[in-house]
Enzyme design. Sequence first.
Site, mmCIF file in Angstrom:
data_model
loop_
_atom_site.group_PDB
_atom_site.id
_atom_site.type_symbol
_atom_site.label_atom_id
_atom_site.label_comp_id
_atom_site.label_asym_id
_atom_site.label_seq_id
_atom_site.Cartn_x
_atom_site.Cartn_y
_atom_site.Cartn_z
ATOM 1 N N ASP A 23 -31.700 14.128 11.878
ATOM 2 C CA ASP A 23 -30.158 14.923 11.243
ATOM 3 C C ASP A 23 -29.712 13.618 11.582
ATOM 4 O O ASP A 23 -29.394 12.532 12.049
ATOM 5 C CB ASP A 23 -30.047 15.487 11.495
ATOM 6 C CG ASP A 23 -29.230 16.861 10.443
ATOM 7 O OD1 ASP A 23 -28.847 15.301 9.143
ATOM 8 O OD2 ASP A 23 -28.633 17.873 10.425
HETATM 9 C C1 BGC Z 1 -27.323 17.584 7.254
HETATM 10 C C2 BGC Z 1 -28.620 17.353 6.335
HETATM 11 C C3 BGC Z 1 -28.391 16.434 5.758
HETATM 12 C C4 BGC Z 1 -27.495 15.024 5.889
HETATM 13 C C5 BGC Z 1 -27.695 14.158 4.963
HETATM 14 C C6 BGC Z 1 -26.509 15.980 7.500
HETATM 15 O O1 BGC Z 1 -25.344 16.690 8.033
HETATM 16 O O2 BGC Z 1 -26.738 18.656 8.303
HETATM 17 O O3 BGC Z 1 -29.149 18.309 6.101
HETATM 18 O O4 BGC Z 1 -29.693 15.718 4.800
HETATM 19 O O5 BGC Z 1 -26.265 15.747 6.164
HETATM 20 O O6 BGC Z 1 -26.571 14.611 4.124
#
Ligand code: BGC
Length: 926
Positions: A421
Site C-alpha cells: 500500500d
Molecule cells: C489506499 C489504497 C490506495 C492507495 C493509492 C492508499 O491510501 O489505502 O487503497 O490504492 O492509497 O491511492
Amino acid sequence: MILVGTNAGAPAGTGSGVEVAIGFPAGLVFGSNQVQNRRFVHKINLVTFGRSSICLSYFPPESTRAAVMLTLSKLLLLSCIISFVLGAPALVPSAATPSSPGGNVSTTVAGPYSPVITSSNSSSTSAVSSTASSASASTSGASTTGVITIPLSSYSFTPYPTPTLNPRPPVFPATDPLNPPSVSSDPQVVPDFAPAWTTAYQKAKNLISDYTIEEKVNITTGVGWANGLCVGNIPPNKNFPGLCLEDSPLAVRFADYATAFPAGIQVASTWNRALMRARGLALGQEFKGKGVNIALGPMMNMGRIGQGGRNWEGFGADPFLTGESAYETILGLQNGGVQATAKHFINNEQEHFRTSESSNVDDRTQHEIYAHPFLRSVMAGVSSVMCSYNLVNETYACNNDKMLNDILKREYGFQGFVQSDWSATMSTLSAVAGLDMTMPGDITFDSGDSYFGGNLTDYVNDGYISMARLDDMATRIIAAWYFLHQDEAYPATNFNAFNPTDEVTNKHVNVQADHYKLVREIGAAGTVLLKNKNCALPLDKPRNMVLIGSDAGPGKSGPNEFSDQGGSDGILAMGWGSGTGNFPYLISPLEGIQERARQDGSSVFWDFDDWNTALAGNMAYGQAVALVFTNSDSGEDYITVDGNEGDRNNLTAWHNGDDLILAVAAQNNNTIVVVNSVGPLIIEPWIEHPNITAVVWAGIQGQEAGNAIADVLYGAYNPSGRLPYTIAKDLADYPAQLVTDDSGSEIVTIDYTEGLFIDYRHFDQANITPRFEFGFGLSYTTFTYSELCVTPIHSSDTDQEDLITAWENGKASPIVEGSSTALWLHEPAFQVTFKVTNTGLVSGTEIPQLYIHFPSSASEPPSVLKGFTNVEISPYDTEQVSITLSRYDLSIWDVVAQGWRKPDGQISFSIGASSRDFRLQGDIPT
Ligand code: BGC
C-alpha cells in the site's frame, strides 16, 4: 536501549519471524506516526528452525546500515568464540538458509536476547486463541538454544512451482485470464491459470535475462509520489514500457470520461454473480481504455466493525459472499485486460491507527475469515495483491513472512506479485518477507528515497538479499504483465492523475460505452427492501408526493464538490477517499422520480432542508406519499468529514436523519424512508413507527443512483437485494467495536477476540435478535421452496483419490505449494437441488442461500454461508435450483495439522431466504 513488546512475529501456525527491536545509538522511535519515524526503527527477526538454528534478520535504518552490519559481524564473531569456549548459544554467520518452509517459532529462547524475545513474543501470543497457540507449540520442534544463522528466511527465494495438477476439462480447464469461464449462478468450473502463468514466467525470465541488478530493481520500485501519470508508476526499461497503477475499486480515479460505478458493497448486495462479473468487466475495459496496467481493486476487507470507514469499498461482513464477489470481480476485470489487485492484505479493518495498530488474529480465524477472499482471488488468477498498512500479529503486513510467503505464496500458490500500500513498506528486507514491489516508491511521499531502489541494489550487491530473490521479484511483476497479454498492443496511459488540465498528457479518451445501464441495474439490484406495509410500494401513480431531505437532491456545487468525495452534500452515491472517482454526472432521486411523475401526471414537491423539521412536517401533511431520504457516509482516514476520521463515529443517520424521519411520519401515514448508507445504521428510533409504511435500503449506487431508486420505488425493478451485513438494534450488539483510543501506546493492540464470530455468526451464537438479519430482503412477490435433494458428485481428479479418501476419513489436507487451492479440495463434491415457486402476481428474483451447520466438534458458528444463487421466476412458475458444495466448503482449518479438515460428526445445512429464514433442511451424505 531495549524496546519491548512492540514487534513480535505471528504467533500462530508455522514459519513466522519473531521480531525483536534492539537499541542503537541513533535512538529508537516507533511512533504512532510511523510514516515519519520508521526510518529510525531497528528490528531483528529471530526465528528458530528445527533443533539447532535460529535465523536472524536485521532491519537497520538505511543511513546506518553499513556501520551496523560491521558491528553485527563483530558481535557474531564474538558470540562464536564465547560459544566455543563456554558452550553457550552461538551466533554463526552463514549464507545458507534452512529449507524448512514454515519453520517453527520458538516462544522462549535462551541466550543474550532471551529477555526481549520472551517478552515480545508472549505479548503477541496472549492475543490469540488457545487453539492457535497450541498449534504453534505442537508443531514446533524448535530448540531454545543453538546456532544463529544470518540471513534471513526459511524460504528458498525461488519462484514457487505451479500449483495443483495439470488442467482437466471440463471442471479444471486451462484458462487464460482474457478468456475466463462463463459466469454461472452456480459455478462448477475451477479455472486453472497455471499454464498461462508458466508461459508468462518463461517470457518474463527471457526479458530480464540481460537486465543488470539496477534494471531489475527498477522494475520493483515505483518512481515516487506524483512523478508519473498515475498514482503508482514503474519506469520503462529497454523493451518493457513500464506500468501504470491506478485506483479505484469503482472507477478510474482522477480520469474524465469514465463511469462512476456502484460501490463494492452494492454489487455484493445483489448476490448476483452475473452482475458482479459484468461490473468487473466494464471496469476492466475502462481501465484498459485509459491505459492503466494495474487497477487497484477489488478491496475485500471484512466489515468486522460496522463503523469501519472503508467497508463500502468491500463486499460485506461474510467471507463467502466477499470471496465470491471478489472472484467474479477479478475474473471480469482481467477479462477486460487490466491486472486486478486484491487489497488490502490483511486485517486493515478500521481506519483509526491504520498505520500503527496490530491486528492480532488467531490462525484459524485468519484462514477461515480474513484470508478466504484472497484465496478466492488467487483462484481467479489475480495478478497482484496489495499488503496493508497495519501490523498483523505485531509484524507489519508488508513485512510479514507468515502472511506473504507462507500463506499467500506457498499455501495459496500465488504466482503474481505483492505490492505495498502507499508508503506501507517498512524496510528493504521486506523483500525477503515476500514484498515484490514498493509503492509509490519513496519511503514517504516526496521523500526522494526508497527502501528499494538504491538500497535494494546495495543489499543484493552485498549479499544480504539473494540475486535469486531479486530475480523472483522482477519476474513476478513482468510475468503478470505478460499474463494479461499487456505486451500485445496495450494502450499507453492517456490521462494524468495529477494534472487533469494538462492538454499534452490528457487525451480525454471516452471509455464509458453504455456502462451507465449496468450502473443503473446494479444500483437497483443491490437495493434492499426492508419494510413494505399496506402495499405502499411499488408506487402506483400517486396524485402527489413530497421528497424530504438533502439526500433526495443534488449537492449544491455538483457531484464532484469535494476532492476525493470528502464531504457530504446531496445524494450519497460514493464514500470518500482513494476508493472513489469523479462522477461524470449524478442522477439525484429528485430527477429520477420526476421523470416518472411526468409520465404519471403526479405532482412533486420537495424540501431539502434537513434541519427545519417543522417545515418538513408541514410539507408532508396531506400528501399521498411522503418520501424521506437520509444517509450515512464514511471513508479513508486522510479525510475527516463532520468529525468522522474515516470511520464513522456512530451508527446513526447523518444530517438529523432520525428527527427528520419522525417529523415527517408524525404528519403523514404513508411515509416511505429511503436510506443511502455506507453500512448498517441503528434505525430503532423509527423503524416500527406505524406511519412508516416502507423502508428502502438503497446503498451506494454510483452515478445512476436516482434512477435506480426510482426503478425500485415504481416497481420497474422488483427488489431482490439482500443485506450483506446485519442491522442490529443496538451498536453494542455487534461483536467488535471501533478502537479510537490508543491508551498512550505507540502501537495500538486490536485483538480479534471474537474469532470466527463476526456479524450474523455472533448474533446467532449469542442469541441476539437483530433488527434485520444478514441475507434479509423483501420482494414485491413471494416464494416457496420444495423438493430438496443432495447428491454426491464423483471426482474428476482421479490422481488425488488418496487425498479425497483421507479427507473423507477426517484427515487434514497436506500443506505444500498451492495445497489450499488444489482442485480436489475445490471441485464440486455435492450438488444440492430444490425447487422455488413464485407465489405472487409479478415476476421476481429470489436469492436462495445455503448455510452449513457444522457438528459441535467443529466449534463453528451455528450457521455459516457456503452457497447462494439468484433465480428469476415468472408469476406462479417453479424453477429448479442447484447449489454445489466443495470439500473446502465443508472443511475447517486445523491449526495443529495446518490443513483443511472435515470435522467429526454429521454436517447438516439449511436453504433459506436469509440467515434466519430457513425453508429446507438436509444432511450432507457421509
Ligand atoms: C489506499 C489504497 C490506495 C492507495 C493509492 C492508499 O491510501 O489505502 O487503497 O490504492 O492509497 O491511492
